[in-house]
Design an enzyme around this catalytic site. Structure first.
Site, PDB file in Angstrom:
ATOM      1  N   HIS A  82       0.867  -1.182   0.000  1.00 44.27           N
ATOM      2  CA  HIS A  82       0.000   0.000   0.000  1.00 44.27           C
ATOM      3  C   HIS A  82       0.901   1.228   0.000  1.00 44.27           C
ATOM      4  CE1 HIS A  82      -4.125   1.502   0.591  1.00 44.27           C
ATOM      5  NE2 HIS A  82      -3.536   2.552   1.167  1.00 44.27           N
ATOM      6  N   ASP A 161     -13.503   3.105   7.531  1.00 46.40           N
ATOM      7  CA  ASP A 161     -12.562   3.787   6.636  1.00 46.40           C
ATOM      8  C   ASP A 161     -13.295   4.307   5.405  1.00 46.40           C
ATOM      9  OD1 ASP A 161      -9.844   4.661   5.989  1.00 46.40           O
ATOM     10  OD2 ASP A 161     -10.030   3.288   4.307  1.00 46.40           O
ATOM     11  N   ARG A 168     -12.459  12.843   5.172  1.00 44.34           N
ATOM     12  CA  ARG A 168     -11.133  13.478   5.302  1.00 44.34           C
ATOM     13  C   ARG A 168     -10.743  14.167   4.007  1.00 44.34           C
ATOM     14  NH1 ARG A 168      -7.570   8.898   6.188  1.00 44.34           N
ATOM     15  NH2 ARG A 168      -5.838  10.360   6.289  1.00 44.34           N
ATOM     16  N   SER A 183      -6.066   4.513   8.807  1.00 44.91           N
ATOM     17  CA  SER A 183      -6.777   4.276   7.551  1.00 44.91           C
ATOM     18  C   SER A 183      -6.104   3.148   6.769  1.00 44.91           C
ATOM     19  CB  SER A 183      -6.779   5.578   6.734  1.00 44.91           C
ATOM     20  OG  SER A 183      -7.130   5.335   5.407  1.00 44.91           O
ATOM     21  N   LYS A 187      -7.454  -1.212   6.743  1.00 47.71           N
ATOM     22  CA  LYS A 187      -7.751  -1.906   5.476  1.00 47.71           C
ATOM     23  C   LYS A 187      -6.857  -3.134   5.295  1.00 47.71           C
ATOM     24  CE  LYS A 187      -7.313   1.763   2.579  1.00 47.71           C
ATOM     25  NZ  LYS A 187      -7.498   2.996   3.317  1.00 47.71           N
TER      26      LYS A 187
HETATM   27  N1  URA Z   1      -3.916   5.784   1.876  1.00 48.00           N
HETATM   28  C1  URA Z   1      -4.938   5.397   2.690  1.00 48.00           C
HETATM   29  O1  URA Z   1      -5.491   4.330   2.521  1.00 48.00           O
HETATM   30  N2  URA Z   1      -5.299   6.230   3.646  1.00 48.00           N
HETATM   31  C2  URA Z   1      -4.713   7.404   3.884  1.00 48.00           C
HETATM   32  O2  URA Z   1      -5.105   8.093   4.798  1.00 48.00           O
HETATM   33  C3  URA Z   1      -3.654   7.801   3.044  1.00 48.00           C
HETATM   34  C4  URA Z   1      -3.264   6.962   2.043  1.00 48.00           C
END
Ligand code: URA
Length: 444
Positions: A82, A161, A168, A183, A187
């Site tokens: 990620h 999220d 956000r 966040s 996930k």
């Molecule tokens: N990627 C995410 O999933 N969340 C964030 O807050 C920033 C980048």
């Protein structure tokens, strides 16, 4: 307990208890707490920060807001990567099929565009017909059959999220280390993976342009991951100029297709292979980084990963004819070519300015309800280190919006600097986070 008291408590810089964080997050997910109170809380958390313990609790509560993907029926290793967010960052679209080709399983939950940075989900949704809102059962079935699946946060999967991420984005509360940590990790932990590689972007187009803050973000991510027992590595990669040349949803899918067919821009390919190699080394598929790099380069060049992308897209309902023939995709009404005012070497392509321009021509959102124009964006013709002749194309802007050509020209000229002195192409691979909270710069 009520939301107003908790907002006031955070606003004064006090630490919230797990019950208080849970009250806010659960209340927001089930609709008892309205957007405006959650926005006020996020802004308070943005300015007052959250402690490591609050960050961990927030991650846990967000994770527990939905189900986890139960991957235990799949015997192989599950791994994911990620990114913390950047401009032109289409790594996931190439990396997921590539890693599936070496026999690992990639159950990838992605997000939408945040601020000036693009989102993998918006990019994927530019493929007509594709469905990323899969049920957990559908996702596991596809994962087991094909080796990779692209998923969104849903009512079932990390719903906290899903709601907080969109809020956000619309309230300028993205750039907060605890909020980014919770966040991302809520996930990733929900995916049921054995290993995670994080790409922490550093530079003008990243949420943190200074190494010191990128390191702080990496440490927060590693600390929380460890508490969940998830093996995590962090690579730092450059986000001063956009990654690759395409910025915009379909444009980035098209560049990913080119890359999977062996014609990717060098900086983009380098980042894909570095993150992928770390995934192979971390999960003990290869002993050394060099061996992993060699194996993945061969897979990428062979076209196997391209075929895997076709399989994934088809399985998720996407029309593969657009992947096979990207030229058939609908085009923007306007294509504005911006030419260089002078000859010389490109020394800067400001990723933040290019990302914001792409957003303003239609590729991103300013409000939660904004429709994204999936065709819109910026196609760069040059990268830092390239030579440009006066009058030669710097970039082409694709848009349906009636923005003045003079405004577009000025914004591109402001974002791209040309110098007489020779400039070398920068290495996008900056460093590797080491467990003691320091970093090796650069290991590659
Ligand atoms: N990627 C995410 O999933 N969340 C964030 O807050 C920033 C980048």
């Amino acid at each position: 307990m009520n939301a107003l008291q908790l907002i006031t408590k955070k606003q004064a810089g006090n630490e919230l208890t797990p019950d208080e964080i849970s009250y806010l997050v659960r209340g927001y997910v089930n609709g008892d707490i309205p957007d405006y109170q959650m926005s006020a809380f996020l802004m308070a958390a943005y300015y007052q920060e959250m402690s490591p313990e609050e960050t961990y609790q927030l991650t846990k509560i967000m994770l527990e807001s939905g189900e986890r993907v139960n991957t235990s029926s799949i015997p192989g290793i599950k791994v994911d990567k990620h990114s913390t967010g950047g401009v032109g960052d289409k790594v996931s679209i190439v990396l997921a099929p590539l890693i599936a080709c070496v026999g690992l399983y990639v159950p990838m939950i992605s997000g939408r565009a945040l601020g000036h940075s693009g989102g993998t989900l918006d990019k994927l949704e530019s493929i007509p017909g594709i469905n990323t809102n899969l049920s957990v059962d559908e996702a596991v079935k596809q994962l087991s059959k094909i080796g990779a699946v692209f998923m969104a946060q849903t009512e079932e999967l990390v719903p906290a999220d899903k709601k907080m991420y969109a809020l956000r984005d619309a309230t300028s509360t993205v750039k907060s280390i605890p909020l980014i940590t919770a966040s991302i990790l809520s996930k990733k932990i929900a995916e049921g993976i054995d290993g995670l590689v994080l790409d922490v972007k550093v530079g003008k187009g990243a949420f943190y342009s200074r190494q010191q803050y990128a390191l702080k973000l990496a440490n927060s991510l590693i600390n929380v991951s460890e508490k969940f027992g998830l093996k995590t590595s962090v690579l730092f990669t450059a986000m001063d100029q956009p990654l690759g040349k395409a910025v915009g949803n379909w444009l980035e899918i098209k560049e990913s297709i080119d890359t999977l067919r062996g014609n990717g821009p060098k900086d983009f390919v380098d980042v894909v292979l570095a993150l992928g190699s770390e995934m192979l080394v971390q999960t003990k598929q290869e002993k050394t980084y060099e061996e992993a790099l060699k194996r993945l380069s061969i897979k990428l060049q062979s076209g196997e990963a391209y075929k895997k992308l076709l399989e994934i897209v088809k399985s998720q309902g996407g029309k593969t004819k657009f992947i096979e023939n990207p030229g058939n995709y609908p085009e923007s009404q306007r294509k504005i070519v911006v030419r260089s005012e002078r000859s010389g070497y490109i020394s800067t392509i400001d990723a933040l300015q290019i990302g914001t321009l792409a957003m303003d021509v239609g590729a991103g959102r300013h409000k939660m309800t904004d429709e994204v124009d999936l065709k819109a964006g910026v196609m760069l013709n040059k990268k830092v280190g390239d030579y440009v002749e006066r009058g030669e194309e710097l970039a082409t802007i694709m848009t349906d919006r009636q923005i003045e050509v003079t405004e577009i020209n000025t914004r591109v000229w402001n974002a791209i600097e040309v110098t007489k002195l020779k400039v070398l192409p920068p290495n996008p691979l900056l460093g590797y986070a080491v467990k003691d909270g320091s970093c090796r710069w650069p290991p590659f």
